[in-house]
Design a protein around this motif. Structure first.
Motif, short mmCIF file in Angstrom:
data_model
loop_
_atom_site.label_atom_id
_atom_site.label_comp_id
_atom_site.label_asym_id
_atom_site.label_seq_id
_atom_site.Cartn_x
_atom_site.Cartn_y
_atom_site.Cartn_z
N GLU A 1 0.76 -1.14 0.04
CA GLU A 1 -0.05 0.06 0.04
C GLU A 1 1.01 1.37 -0.20
N LEU A 2 1.84 1.15 0.88
CA LEU A 2 2.84 2.23 0.84
C LEU A 2 3.28 2.73 -0.29
N ALA A 3 3.94 1.78 -1.18
CA ALA A 3 4.36 1.80 -2.31
C ALA A 3 3.50 2.46 -3.49
N ARG A 4 2.32 1.86 -3.43
CA ARG A 4 1.25 2.36 -4.26
C ARG A 4 0.92 4.05 -3.99
N GLU A 5 0.53 4.14 -3.09
CA GLU A 5 0.09 5.51 -2.50
C GLU A 5 1.12 6.71 -2.81
N THR B 1 1.27 9.98 -5.17
CA THR B 1 1.54 11.16 -4.48
C THR B 1 2.64 11.96 -5.23
N VAL B 2 3.93 11.10 -5.15
CA VAL B 2 4.99 11.71 -5.82
C VAL B 2 5.05 12.24 -7.08
N TRP B 3 4.16 11.43 -7.95
CA TRP B 3 4.04 12.07 -9.27
C TRP B 3 3.15 13.46 -9.41
N ARG B 4 1.92 13.43 -8.57
CA ARG B 4 1.24 14.54 -8.39
C ARG B 4 2.10 15.85 -7.85
N GLY C 1 -5.03 18.31 0.01
CA GLY C 1 -5.70 17.95 -1.27
C GLY C 1 -6.30 16.71 -1.31
N GLU C 2 -5.39 15.84 -1.43
CA GLU C 2 -5.42 14.30 -1.45
C GLU C 2 -6.69 14.11 -0.39
N PHE C 3 -6.36 14.46 0.92
CA PHE C 3 -7.12 14.25 2.12
C PHE C 3 -8.48 14.26 1.77
N LEU C 4 -8.86 15.44 1.14
CA LEU C 4 -10.34 15.86 1.05
C LEU C 4 -10.64 15.61 -0.27
N ALA C 5 -9.99 15.42 -1.27
CA ALA C 5 -10.56 15.63 -2.71
C ALA C 5 -10.08 14.30 -3.58
N SER C 6 -9.54 13.27 -3.06
CA SER C 6 -9.11 12.18 -3.83
C SER C 6 -9.29 10.88 -3.23
N SER C 7 -9.25 9.77 -3.76
CA SER C 7 -9.45 8.65 -3.23
C SER C 7 -8.27 7.83 -3.39
N THR C 8 -7.19 8.59 -4.08
CA THR C 8 -5.74 7.74 -3.89
C THR C 8 -4.67 8.50 -3.25
N GLY C 9 -3.57 8.28 -3.05
CA GLY C 9 -2.44 9.15 -2.44
C GLY C 9 -2.35 9.06 -1.21
N VAL C 10 -1.16 9.40 -0.71
CA VAL C 10 -1.04 9.47 0.86
C VAL C 10 -2.00 10.23 1.65
N GLY C 11 -2.46 11.36 1.17
CA GLY C 11 -3.16 12.05 1.86
C GLY C 11 -4.99 11.35 2.09
N SER C 12 -4.98 10.76 0.90
CA SER C 12 -6.37 10.04 1.05
C SER C 12 -6.38 8.73 1.97
N ALA C 13 -5.09 7.91 1.87
CA ALA C 13 -5.07 6.91 2.67
C ALA C 13 -5.03 7.49 4.23
N MET C 14 -4.57 8.53 4.57
CA MET C 14 -4.45 9.25 5.76
C MET C 14 -6.09 9.52 6.32
N ALA C 15 -6.93 9.76 5.27
CA ALA C 15 -8.27 10.30 5.44
C ALA C 15 -8.98 8.81 5.97
N MET D 1 11.52 16.14 3.29
CA MET D 1 12.93 16.03 3.37
C MET D 1 13.57 15.59 1.94
N LEU D 2 12.85 14.61 1.46
CA LEU D 2 13.44 14.22 0.05
C LEU D 2 13.67 15.34 -0.90
N ALA D 3 12.53 16.05 -0.69
CA ALA D 3 12.56 17.30 -1.88
C ALA D 3 13.84 18.03 -1.43
N GLU D 4 14.05 18.54 -0.09
CA GLU D 4 15.26 19.33 0.27
C GLU D 4 16.61 18.74 -0.25
N GLY D 5 16.37 17.42 0.05
CA GLY D 5 17.79 16.61 0.07
C GLY D 5 18.39 16.39 -1.50
N LEU D 6 17.03 16.11 -2.09
CA LEU D 6 17.44 15.82 -3.83
C LEU D 6 17.63 16.98 -4.45
#
Lengths: 238, 235
Positions: free
Chosen positions: B35-39, B43-46, B177-191, B214-219
Motif C-alpha cells: 500500500e505504501l509504495a502504491r500511494e 502522490t510523488v508524481w502529483r 488536497g488528497e485528504f479531502l478531494a481524492s481517493s488515492t495517494g498518501v493524503g487519501s490513505a490518511m483520511a 525531506m526528500l525534496a530538500e535533499g534531492l
C-alpha cells in the motif's frame, strides 16, 4: 572610425553632453582628465553603445569594444579563466582557440596560477588584471578605459600601464583612456584633453609627439607634460 | 521528543496517542502490503507535476516581470491573491470544478506554490547588479548567453529560498488536497485510516509526508545550494 558627431545626452533635467563632437584617430591614445561627474563615463558608455544619444551620431567600429570599467565587474560565479574568456564566448570563438587566447593573456598578466580561482579569492589588483585580460582577449577594434588603475598601488599601476602600451604597440587601435592620474596621462596620451562639466566641455588639449612606448616616467618631456597638466588642474587656473 | 512521546503514549489509549513503536509497526505493515509504495507513487508524481508547474511558471513569469514594471504591477496582485487566500478555499473551488481525482490536489498545490517562486524571482531580478549586466552587454552577450552567464547565476540565491518554500507548500497543500478531494495517494490513505480510527496508521502516513519533504530538500535544493556556494564562500 570612432567618433561622436554633435551628440547631446541628458539624464532628466541634467544635461551631460551638449552638441559634443569628438574624433579618435586610428591608433590614437586619447586621455581624458577632468573632475568627477563631468560626463566622462557617459561619453565612454556612448562610445561602447551601451546607451544611445538623445541627438547626434555615434560612429564606432563593428564589434564590441574592450571595455575596462572603474570596478573590475567580474562575474562572481565564473572562474578567472572563464571571466577572461567571456567576450570570446559571446563572439562564438571555438573552444580550442578560446583556450589558447585565454592562456596567453593569463600568462601575460601573471594570472596563470589563479586560472581556476573565483573572483572573491583574488586581491583587488588581480581582479583588475582579469578585467584587463577580458578586454584584451577579444582583440577589440577599440579600447575604452574608465580609470582602470584607480585604487591600485603605484608599482602595479606602472606595470599595467606598460602592459597596456605593449598591447597597443602590438596592434595599434583607438584608445580612450579616462584617468585622474596626471602621470598616467603624460605617459600614455598622444592627445590629452582636460575637461570641465557638466555639460562636458574641453578646456584644453595637449598634443604629445613622442610615441607612448618610447616614454619613460622621468623623461623631460613627460615631466613637462605633467607640469602643464598640474597647472591646468590647479584650482583657479582658468 | 521521542522520549516525551513514548512517556505520554503510555498514559493514553493507543487510539488517541499510539506509541512510536506502534507507528513504526503500522508503517512496516503498510510497506509489506504494498500500500505504501502504491500511494506514495501516486502522490510523488502529483507533487512533482505541481512543483514543476509552480516553480517553472514562477520563474518564467518572474524574469520578464523583473524587467518590465507594468508586467510586475499586473502579476503581483494576482500572486498575492493566490498566496493569501486559504488553500482550503481553492480546494473547495477545485472540487466543484474538477471533482475528486488527481486534478484538484495538483492544481491547488501548483497555485499555492507558484507565488513563492515568482516573488523570489522578482526580488532577484530587482537586486540584479546593473553594472554587471551592462558589462555583459558591452562585451556583446546575447539573450541566451545573458541568461546563462548573468541572470540565472545571479538569481540562484534568491531562488533557493523561494523553491524551498514552494516545495514545502506543495507537499503540505498537495497532501491536504488528497485528504479531502481524492481517493488515492498518501493524503487519501490518511483520511481513510482516520475514519477507521487507526491512529497509528494516520501517524505512519504523517511520517511518510515528512519524508517527502525531506526528500525534496535533499534531492533538489541541497545540490543547487552547493553549486551556488562554490563561488561565494571559500571553497
Amino acid at each position: 572610425m570612432l567618433a561622436l558627431e554633435h551628440v547631446s545626452k541628458a539624464y532628466g533635467a541634467r544635461l551631460v553632453l551638449k552638441d559634443l563632437s569628438l574624433t579618435v584617430g586610428e591608433g590614437e591614445i586619447l586621455c581624458l582628465l577632468g573632475p568627477s561627474g563631468c560626463g566622462k563615463t557617459t561619453l565612454l558608455n556612448l562610445l561602447a553603445g551601451l546607451i544611445a544619444p538623445d541627438s547626434g551620431l555615434v560612429r564606432r567600429p563593428p564589434g564590441p569594444p574592450g571595455y575596462v570599467f572603474q570596478e573590475p565587474r567580474l562575474l562572481p560565479w565564473r572562474t578567472v579563466e572563464e571571466n577572461v574568456g567571456l567576450g570570446l564566448k559571446a563572439l562564438h570563438v571555438p573552444v580550442a582557440q578560446r583556450r589558447s587566447v585565454v592562456a596567453h593573456y593569463l600568462e601575460r598578466l601573471s594570472l596563470r596560477e589563479a586560472a581556476g580561482l573565483y573572483p572573491h579569492q583574488l586581491s583587488g589588483g588581480m581582479r583588475q588584471r582579469v578585467a584587463l585580460g577580458r578586454a584584451f582577449a577579444v582583440n577589440p577594434a577599440y579600447l575604452l578605459l574608465d580609470e582602470p588603475f584607480k585604487s591600485l598601488d603605484i608599482a602595479l599601476r606602472l606595470q599595467l600601464v606598460q602592459l597596456l602600451l605593449d598591447e597597443w604597440q602590438r596592434a595599434p587601435k583607438p584608445v580612450v583612456f579616462v584617468t585622474h592620474d596626471i602621470a598616467e596621462a603624460a605617459l600614455t596620451g598622444q592627445r590629452i584633453m582636460v575637461l570641465d562639466g557638466a555639460p562636458l566641455t574641453v578646456r584644453e588639449q595637449i598634443l604629445v609627439d613622442t610615441p607612448p612606448g618610447a616614454r619613460r616616467p622621468c623623461d623631460p618631456e613627460v615631466l613637462e607634460t605633467e607640469a602643464r597638466l598640474y597647472a591646468l588642474l590647479t584650482p583657479g587656473s582658468r | 521528543m521521542m522520549a516525551a512521546w513514548s512517556v505520554l503514549a503510555a498514559f493514553y489509549p493507543s487510539i488517541l496517542l499510539p506509541s512510536p513503536l506502534e507507528v513504526v509497526a503500522a508503517l512496516c505493515s503498510l510497506a509489506a502490503s504494498g500500500e505504501l509504495a502504491r500511494e506514495l507513487a501516486t502522490t510523488v508524481w502529483r507533487l512533482l507535476v505541481a512543483f514543476a508547474l509552480g516553480g517553472g511558471l514562477g520563474i518564467a513569469l518572474g524574469v520578464p516581470a523583473g524587467r518590465a514594471r507594468p508586467l510586475a504591477a499586473l502579476l503581483r496582485p494576482i500572486m498575492a491573491v493566490l498566496a493569501g487566500v486559504p488553500p482550503i478555499s481553492w480546494l473547495a473551488l477545485a472540487l466543484i470544478w474538477f471533482g475528486t481525482g488527481s486534478l484538484a490536489p495538483i492544481v491547488v498545490a501548483w497555485l499555492v506554490a507558484m507565488p513563492a517562486v515568482f516573488v523570489a524571482t522578482l526580488e532577484g531580478m530587482r537586486a540584479l547588479d546593473r553594472d554587471l549586466a551592462d558589462m555583459a552587454r558591452a562585451f556583446g552577450l546575447q539573450r541566451l548567453d545573458m541568461l546563462r552567464e548573468v541572470y540565472l547565476p545571479a538569481l540562484t540565491p534568491h531562488l533557493l529560498s523561494g523553491l524551498s518554500t514552494a516545495a514545502a507548500l506543495t507537499v503540505r497543500v498537495g497532501v491536504m488536497g488528497e485528504f479531502l478531494a481524492s481517493s488515492t495517494g498518501v493524503g487519501s490513505a490518511m483520511a481513510l485510516a482516520r475514519t477507521r480510527l487507526e491512529t497509528a496508521e494516520v501517524l505512519a502516513w504523517v511520517v511518510v509526508a515528512l519524508g517527502l519533504l525531506m526528500l525534496a530538500e535533499g534531492l533538489l535544493l541541497r545540490p543547487l545550494a552547493r553549486r551556488a556556494a562554490v563561488w561565494r564562500k571559500e571553497g
